[in-house]
Design an enzyme around this catalytic site. Structure first.
Site, PDB file in Angstrom:
ATOM      1  N   GLU A 190      30.598  51.522  44.273  1.00 45.97           N
ATOM      2  CA  GLU A 190      31.869  50.759  44.272  1.00 45.97           C
ATOM      3  C   GLU A 190      33.098  51.908  43.589  1.00 45.97           C
ATOM      4  OE1 GLU A 190      31.471  47.388  41.656  1.00 45.97           O
ATOM      5  OE2 GLU A 190      29.229  47.196  42.028  1.00 45.97           O
TER       6      GLU A 190
ATOM      7  N   HIS B 255      32.405  43.436  45.713  1.00 46.59           N
ATOM      8  CA  HIS B 255      31.354  42.540  45.340  1.00 46.59           C
ATOM      9  C   HIS B 255      30.031  43.787  45.447  1.00 46.59           C
ATOM     10  CE1 HIS B 255      28.800  38.792  44.985  1.00 46.59           C
ATOM     11  NE2 HIS B 255      28.060  39.259  45.954  1.00 46.59           N
TER      12      HIS B 255
ATOM     13  N   ASP C 196      33.554  34.832  47.983  1.00 47.27           N
ATOM     14  CA  ASP C 196      32.801  36.227  48.478  1.00 47.27           C
ATOM     15  C   ASP C 196      32.732  35.877  49.931  1.00 47.27           C
ATOM     16  OD1 ASP C 196      32.667  37.185  45.828  1.00 47.27           O
ATOM     17  OD2 ASP C 196      30.598  36.273  45.564  1.00 47.27           O
TER      18      ASP C 196
ATOM     19  N   ARG D 107      42.961  25.039  35.840  1.00 44.94           N
ATOM     20  CA  ARG D 107      42.849  26.129  36.779  1.00 44.94           C
ATOM     21  C   ARG D 107      44.202  26.238  37.364  1.00 44.94           C
ATOM     22  NH1 ARG D 107      38.526  26.682  41.399  1.00 44.94           N
ATOM     23  NH2 ARG D 107      39.794  24.863  42.250  1.00 44.94           N
TER      24      ARG D 107
END
Length: 226
Positions: free
Chosen positions: A183, A118, A154, A74
């Site tokens: 959105e 989100h 989030d 990562r």
């Protein structure tokens, strides 16, 4: 001067398309300088190329997925993404259906300059499978949230939200479609606020708004319609 924005996607990029459309307006304070995907087959890459926007792919599969290699992989993935952003001279990053989590160091380096959308009214229902979870929970009001990205998933300070009433006839698919339409209105508006400096991440990890955008209670007024 317009802020240079990178939009990160993993699939069709419908929110990316909404941002591209908004950025076509001469008075919009941001331009889309790069669309980057972690998937080379993401349909949104073709849409961006058709619009004349530079595209890049950083395929997460090249960085390993086994548990013992995940942290190192990562970090390497984050570094590759950051090189692409730096090469494109990006000011602001918008995550738009980007299905990878960045490490804490990446989030800290881009603090105050990276946004996510989100499909719930955060802090309710963070994470995945949110439309199904909302239907199962019997919520009556649903919506979407644009927030600054922090290391916790989030959990960042909110820039704007848009809401709708859940219909008795709604199922997972219909609710998702109705929220997605919101959105597409909310994200360009919130990016506009950040790009023109009318919303920013302030000390204490709170979102600070220009006086004209707040009412007596200090809440953001109608971010969708402006």
């Amino acid at each position: 001067m317009k802020k240079r924005v990178a939009v990160l996607i993993s699939g069709r990029g419908s929110n990316m398309s909404a941002l591209l459309d908004a950025a076509e307006a001469p008075d919009y304070p941001a331009s889309i300088a790069l669309v980057l995907s972690n998937r080379p087959d993401a349909a949104g890459l073709a849409r961006a190329a058709d619009a004349g926007v530079a595209t890049a792919v950083v395929d997460h599969r090249a960085f390993g997925t086994k548990a013992r290699r995940y942290a190192d992989g990562r970090d390497a993935f984050d570094a590759a993404v950051e090189r692409a952003l730096t090469d494109a001279d990006v000011d602001v990053v918008c995550l738009a259906g980007f299905m990878r989590l960045f490490g804490a160091a990446f989030a800290e380096r881009w603090k105050g300059r990276i946004l996510n959308i989100h499909p719930t009214l955060l802090p309710a229902f963070p994470g995945l499978h949110v439309h199904r979870r909302m239907i199962e929970a019997g919520v009556k009001i649903a919506g979407c949230t644009v927030h600054f990205v922090v290391p916790e998933t989030d959990a960042g300070p909110i820039v704007g939200q848009a809401a709708l009433a859940v219909r008795p006839s709604d199922d997972e698919e219909s609710l998702a479609a109705r929220i997605l339409a919101l959105e597409h209105q909310l994200y360009p508006r919130c990016l506009e606020l950040v790009a023109n400096g009318r919303a920013r991440l302030a000390s204490g990890d709170v979102t600070e708004f220009a006086d004209a955008l707040v009412d007596a209670e200090g809440a953001l007024v109608n971010p969708v319609s402006g």
